[in-house]
Design an enzyme around this catalytic site. Structure first.
Site, short mmCIF file in Angstrom:
data_model
loop_
_atom_site.label_atom_id
_atom_site.label_comp_id
_atom_site.label_asym_id
_atom_site.label_seq_id
_atom_site.Cartn_x
_atom_site.Cartn_y
_atom_site.Cartn_z
N THR A 85 -11.61 -4.94 4.46
CA THR A 85 -12.00 -6.22 5.19
C THR A 85 -11.76 -7.17 4.76
OG1 THR A 85 -14.19 -5.33 6.43
CG2 THR A 85 -11.86 -3.73 7.64
N GLU A 129 8.87 -10.16 10.05
CA GLU A 129 8.25 -8.79 9.95
C GLU A 129 9.12 -8.66 7.94
OE1 GLU A 129 10.95 -7.05 12.69
OE2 GLU A 129 8.23 -6.02 13.24
N TYR A 145 6.93 -14.94 13.88
CA TYR A 145 7.35 -13.71 13.55
C TYR A 145 8.16 -13.44 11.95
CZ TYR A 145 6.87 -9.93 16.33
OH TYR A 145 5.91 -8.55 17.45
N ARG A 152 -10.70 -11.53 11.05
CA ARG A 152 -10.76 -10.17 10.84
C ARG A 152 -8.66 -10.05 10.79
NH1 ARG A 152 -13.91 -7.55 13.84
NH2 ARG A 152 -15.54 -9.33 14.04
N LYS A 196 -16.29 -9.21 6.44
CA LYS A 196 -17.75 -9.15 6.16
C LYS A 196 -18.06 -9.63 5.65
CE LYS A 196 -16.71 -4.03 7.60
NZ LYS A 196 -15.20 -3.71 7.99
N ASP A 215 -12.51 1.69 -0.89
CA ASP A 215 -12.85 1.22 0.34
C ASP A 215 -14.13 -0.16 0.27
OD1 ASP A 215 -12.93 0.02 2.52
OD2 ASP A 215 -12.94 1.65 3.88
C1 LIG Z 1 -15.77 0.87 5.57
C2 LIG Z 1 -14.79 0.39 6.07
N1 LIG Z 1 -13.56 0.99 6.02
C3 LIG Z 1 -12.97 0.17 7.30
C4 LIG Z 1 -13.95 -0.13 8.42
C5 LIG Z 1 -12.68 -0.33 9.60
O1 LIG Z 1 -11.89 -2.11 9.15
P1 LIG Z 1 -11.59 -2.72 10.97
O2 LIG Z 1 -12.58 -2.25 11.76
O3 LIG Z 1 -11.43 -3.55 10.97
O4 LIG Z 1 -10.61 -1.56 11.68
C6 LIG Z 1 -14.85 -0.23 8.34
C7 LIG Z 1 -15.62 -1.65 9.20
O5 LIG Z 1 -16.60 -0.75 9.69
C8 LIG Z 1 -15.37 0.13 7.76
O6 LIG Z 1 -16.75 -0.59 6.80
#
Ligand SMILES: Cc1ncc(COP(=O)(O)O)c(C=O)c1O
Length: 475
Positions: free
Chosen positions: A248, A69, A67, A257, A251, A222
């Site tokens: 993320t 935090e 842990y 993950r 991918k 994003d």
């Molecule tokens: C552009 C985008 N943002 C955020 C996410 C969310 O990620 P997670 O599934 O890890 O929560 C995804 C997942 O497919 C995504 O394609």
């Protein structure tokens, strides 16, 4: 390696030290089946990948037990000497992977995944019910960019914030930046999101920036899907223009993950009188992640981030990312040659959106039949689709296949398998009629059609199994 290997363990010692395959054969059997499915199938879900052995070793390490935090140096628990070093290493390497100056950018490597990362960005940057604009989900955006329907607020990002989508042009499939500009002028968002889950072209970050500036909005990129490609420098980077970038790490980046948020530091602008306006995003983002949304960081995942960011700086990683795009383009070319229609006419990235309307096949049938022959992909709306519930396309991605070593020449086989699968779906429909339940029944129960499906599946499985898979041998 297990620390104990006593054959005669009993009681608590047995609970603690037995291998999974001895202590829980039922679960182990399922994990082995999943491994077999992964090895024997063609994984074409654009958001998936096969992570490296090093990352898996982080995920299965003692770091899971701790842990911690808070942030390095400011924890609520003791014993974080090495955890601090690991988190700082992950932060440093994340900045290095994207060639960022630590004077200008910082990052938080604690988000459990992409969705909490995005929620933390909104929570940190704007007030409840603040306005956000993202690409609509049916147009290639993500749920967490404020998705809602006419009757229901689906994502928490639309429940707790006010969202207004922008769209792609239904004919070209390209983001309609002019319309975004017009809507932004009326809606006055506080955040504009530049990010995609299903869009095969590079984003015009400069244009996004101009629209954000015209409305006093933050530009939030994003880059979850494309973060491997950005790290390798094979497509344009959002960092030149964005205030905040999330990703993320599982991918195209091929890490654990998890999620990361990057935020600007230093000077935001200079007033006419020469006074500097500084960014104040660091504390806002950090506090939104913890204690705002999350509790204890997943230290095993943070270690995985550290090691995947190290990999991301290697020439081999750049070759890998270059090959992902080459494979996607070869896949696209092959499908076009077989007469399929591709949304936007091609791809600059790792994915291809196939518009199956001209072929007279629904996305659901295509996804189902491909899954039956061991090709994993997902049905997807295509620009101009009338119903999000019955999408007309499939999204195909190449990061996972490229990890297994497939190159352009292999895409010829992949295209052939997909084409034969889709043709089979037409044969099945000719017998079953329009209902999906009947389609599934005929596929399984019609002896001639089922034999064709099984024969093709065997071919795909034999082909897939030839390619190496990273990770543990058995599971
Ligand atoms: C552009 C985008 N943002 C955020 C996410 C969310 O990620 P997670 O599934 O890890 O929560 C995804 C997942 O497919 C995504 O394609």
């Amino acid at each position: 390696m297990p620390l104990c290997n006593h054959k005669n363990m009993s009681g608590n010692a047995k609970l603690l030290h037995e291998n999974l395959w001895e202590s829980d054969p039922e679960l182990m059997d399922l994990i082995r089946k999943e491994k077999k499915r992964q090895v024997h199938g063609l994984e074409m879900i654009a958001s998936e990948n096969f992570t490296s052995l090093s990352v898996l070793q982080c995920l299965g390490s003692c770091l899971h037990n701790k842990y911690s935090e808070g942030l390095p140096g400011q924890r609520y628990y003791g014993g974080n000497e090495f955890i601090d070093e690991i988190e700082l290493l992950a932060q440093k390497r994340a900045l290095e992977a994207y060639r960022l100056n630590p004077e200008e950018w910082g990052c938080n490597v604690q988000p459990y995944s992409g969705s909490p990362a995005n929620f933390a960005v909104y929570t940190g940057l704007i007030e409840p019910h603040g306005r956000i604009m993202g690409l609509d989900l049916p147009d290639g955006g993500h749920l967490t960019h404020g998705f809602m329907t006419a009757t229901k607020k689906i994502s928490a990002t639309s429940i707790f914030f006010e969202s207004m989508p922008y769209k792609v042009d239904p004919v070209t499939g390209l983001i309609d930046y002019d319309k975004l500009e017009e809507s932004a002028k009326n809606f006055k968002p506080k955040i504009i999101i530049a990010g995609i889950s299903c869009y095969s072209r590079c984003l015009d970050y400069k244009r996004f920036r101009q629209i954000a500036d015209a409305n006093g909005a933050f530009l939030f990129a994003d880059m979850a899907h494309i973060s491997g490609l950005v790290a390798a420098g094979v497509i344009p980077s959002p960092f030149e223009y964005a205030d905040v970038v999330s990703t993320t790490t599982h991918k195209s980046l091929r890490g654990p993950r998890a999620g990361v948020i990057f935020f600007r530091k230093g000077v935001r602008s200079v007033k006419p009188n020469g006074d500097k306006v500084m960014y104040d995003l660091e504390a806002k983002i950090n506090q939104a992640v913890f204690p705002g949304i999350q509790g204890g960081p997943h230290n095993h995942a943070i270690a995985g981030i550290a090691t995947c960011m190290l990999q991301a700086r290697t020439p081999e990683f750049k070759d890998y990312q270059t090959q992902i795009i080459r494979n996607a383009q070869a896949l696209c070319k092959g499908l076009l040659e077989r007469g399929y229609s591709i949304s936007t006419g091609g791809t600059d990235v790792h994915l291809v959106l196939v518009d199956l309307r001209p072929a007279g096949i629904t996305g659901a049938r295509a996804e189902y039949v491909l899954e039956e022959i061991s090709i994993a992909c997902n049905k997807n709306t295509v620009p101009g689709d009338k119903s999000a519930l019955n999408p007309s396309g499939i999204r195909l991605g190449t990061p996972a296949l490229t990890t297994r070593g497939l190159v352009e020449s292999d895409m010829t086989h992949v295209v052939d398998f997909i084409d034969r699968g889709l043709k089979l779906s037409k044969e099945i429909t000719a017998v079953s009629g329009p209902k999906l339940v009947d389609f599934k029944r005929v596929l399984h129960e019609d002896p001639t059609l089922n034999a064709k499906v099984q024969a093709l599946k065997e071919e795909v499985q034999t082909y897939s199994a030839k390619f190496p898979m990273p990770g543990y041998e058995e599971f």
